[in-house]
Design a protein around this motif. Structure first.
Motif, short mmCIF file in Angstrom:
data_model
loop_
_atom_site.label_atom_id
_atom_site.label_comp_id
_atom_site.label_asym_id
_atom_site.label_seq_id
_atom_site.Cartn_x
_atom_site.Cartn_y
_atom_site.Cartn_z
N ALA A 192 1.95 -13.87 -8.48
CA ALA A 192 1.37 -13.25 -7.35
C ALA A 192 2.80 -13.20 -6.18
O ALA A 192 2.93 -12.23 -5.71
N LEU B 47 -1.54 -1.78 -2.04
CA LEU B 47 -2.53 -2.33 -2.92
C LEU B 47 -1.94 -3.64 -3.74
O LEU B 47 -2.81 -4.50 -4.05
N THR B 48 -0.65 -3.51 -3.96
CA THR B 48 0.01 -4.70 -4.70
C THR B 48 0.06 -5.85 -3.85
O THR B 48 -0.44 -7.00 -4.28
N LEU C 67 -3.68 -7.23 -3.58
CA LEU C 67 -3.85 -8.06 -4.91
C LEU C 67 -3.46 -9.39 -5.19
O LEU C 67 -3.88 -10.30 -5.77
N GLY D 247 -4.77 -11.67 -2.90
CA GLY D 247 -6.13 -12.08 -3.10
C GLY D 247 -6.07 -13.15 -4.36
O GLY D 247 -6.69 -14.06 -4.81
N LEU D 248 -4.90 -12.90 -5.39
CA LEU D 248 -4.82 -13.65 -6.67
C LEU D 248 -4.57 -15.00 -6.38
O LEU D 248 -4.55 -16.06 -6.94
N SER E 273 -10.28 -13.18 -11.31
CA SER E 273 -9.22 -13.32 -11.90
C SER E 273 -9.19 -12.38 -12.98
O SER E 273 -8.08 -11.70 -12.96
N SER F 298 -9.38 -8.82 -11.37
CA SER F 298 -8.13 -8.24 -10.64
C SER F 298 -6.47 -8.40 -11.01
O SER F 298 -6.14 -7.55 -10.78
N PHE G 51 -5.22 -5.24 -12.69
CA PHE G 51 -4.70 -4.14 -11.87
C PHE G 51 -3.29 -4.64 -10.92
O PHE G 51 -2.41 -3.73 -10.90
N LEU G 52 -3.30 -6.03 -10.80
CA LEU G 52 -1.85 -6.33 -10.49
C LEU G 52 -0.62 -6.14 -11.32
O LEU G 52 0.57 -5.77 -11.02
N CYS H 65 0.21 -2.35 -11.26
CA CYS H 65 1.11 -2.18 -9.99
C CYS H 65 2.51 -2.86 -10.15
O CYS H 65 3.45 -2.02 -9.78
#
Length: 210
Positions: free
Chosen positions: A34, A80-81, A84, A87-88, A106, A109, A112-113, A116
Motif C-alpha cells: 500500500a 482508485l489506486t 485502495l 483502505g488496505l 483484504s 480488495s 484490485f490494488l 492497478c
C-alpha cells in the motif's frame, strides 16, 4: 458466591491464540504494498512531467500538444489506486489484531490494488499516436530520459511489479491454517445472572435436598 461463579464463567471465555508469524509477515507485505503504491503516484506524475518538458522543447511535425497528466482513464485509475491503498492500510491494522472481517475484505480488495499496480507499471506517458509521428515520439522519449534521474524508471518498475508479488504472497499467507485459527471468530460466553448456581449445588439447593 454469585460473584465468584460469575468470575469463573468470565474467565472461561475462549482466548485468541497468539498472532502467528505468517499473519505478521502478511500484514507487513500488505502495508508495504500500500505504501509503495501511494509513493508511486507522485513519482509517476513527476516522470510524466519530463515527457511534457521534452515535448515542449521542439516543434513536432505531427501535433502541437502533449498530455500533462494523462487521460481521464489514467486519472481514474490513479484515484482508485490511492483509495485502495489507503483502505488496505486500514485493513492491515485490523488484520494485526485478528479482525475476521478485515481478512475477508483484504482478500476482496488486495487483488484490485495488484491490478492497478501492474497497469501503472506498464503504462507509459506517450501521447496519442494521431498527435505525434513515430519519429517525434522517439525524440520525446530520448529527451525525457536524458533529463530524468537514472533511478526513476527502474524504481517505478520495481514498485509496480513488486506490489502484485507482495500482495499475492500476503493473500496466500492469510489463508494458511495458522491464520485460520487466529482469525476464527470467538463465541462470547455470557456470565450467569447473579445468584444463579449449578443445579444441585449451592445454598438454595440444600433445602430442596431435604
Amino acid at each position: 458466591m454469585a460473584l465468584r461463579t460469575g468470575n469463573s464463567a468470565t474467565a472461561s471465555r475462549p482466548v485468541r491464540p497468539p498472532r502467528p508469524r505468517t499473519v505478521t509477515l502478511a500484514c507487513l507485505l500488505l502495508a508495504l504494498a500500500a505504501v509503495a503504491q501511494l509513493a508511486a503516484l507522485p513519482l509517476r506524475y513527476w516522470h510524466q512531467d519530463f515527457f511534457l518538458t521534452a515535448a515542449e522543447s521542439f516543434e513536432p511535425t505531427g501535433g502541437v500538444s502533449f498530455a500533462a497528466v494523462g487521460s481521464t482513464a489514467d486519472l481514474f485509475a490513479d484515484l482508485l489506486t490511492a483509495v485502495l491503498a489507503i483502505g488496505l492500510l486500514a485493513l492491515t491494522a485490523a488484520n494485526v489484531v485478528g479482525v475476521h472481517g478485515a481478512r475477508i475484505a483484504s482478500w476482496a480488495s488486495a487483488p484490485f490494488l495488484a491490478c492497478c499496480a501492474t497497469v501503472g507499471a506498464v503504462r507509459s506517458p506517450r501521447p496519442l499516436y494521431s498527435s505525434y509521428s513515430a519519429g517525434d515520439i522517439d525524440r520525446i522519449t530520448a529527451a525525457a530520459r536524458d533529463g530524468m534521474p537514472d533511478w526513476l524508471e527502474p524504481l517505478l518498475l520495481a514498485l509496480g511489479l513488486g506490489t502484485p508479488v507482495a500482495i499475492v504472497v500476503a493473500v496466500v499467507l492469510l489463508a494458511l491454517p495458522p491464520a485460520n485459527a487466529f482469525f476464527r471468530p470467538r463465541t462470547p460466553v455470557d456470565p450467569p445472572w447473579p445468584g444463579a448456581t449449578t443445579p444441585g449445588t449451592g445454598p438454595e439447593a440444600s433445602p430442596s435436598a431435604g
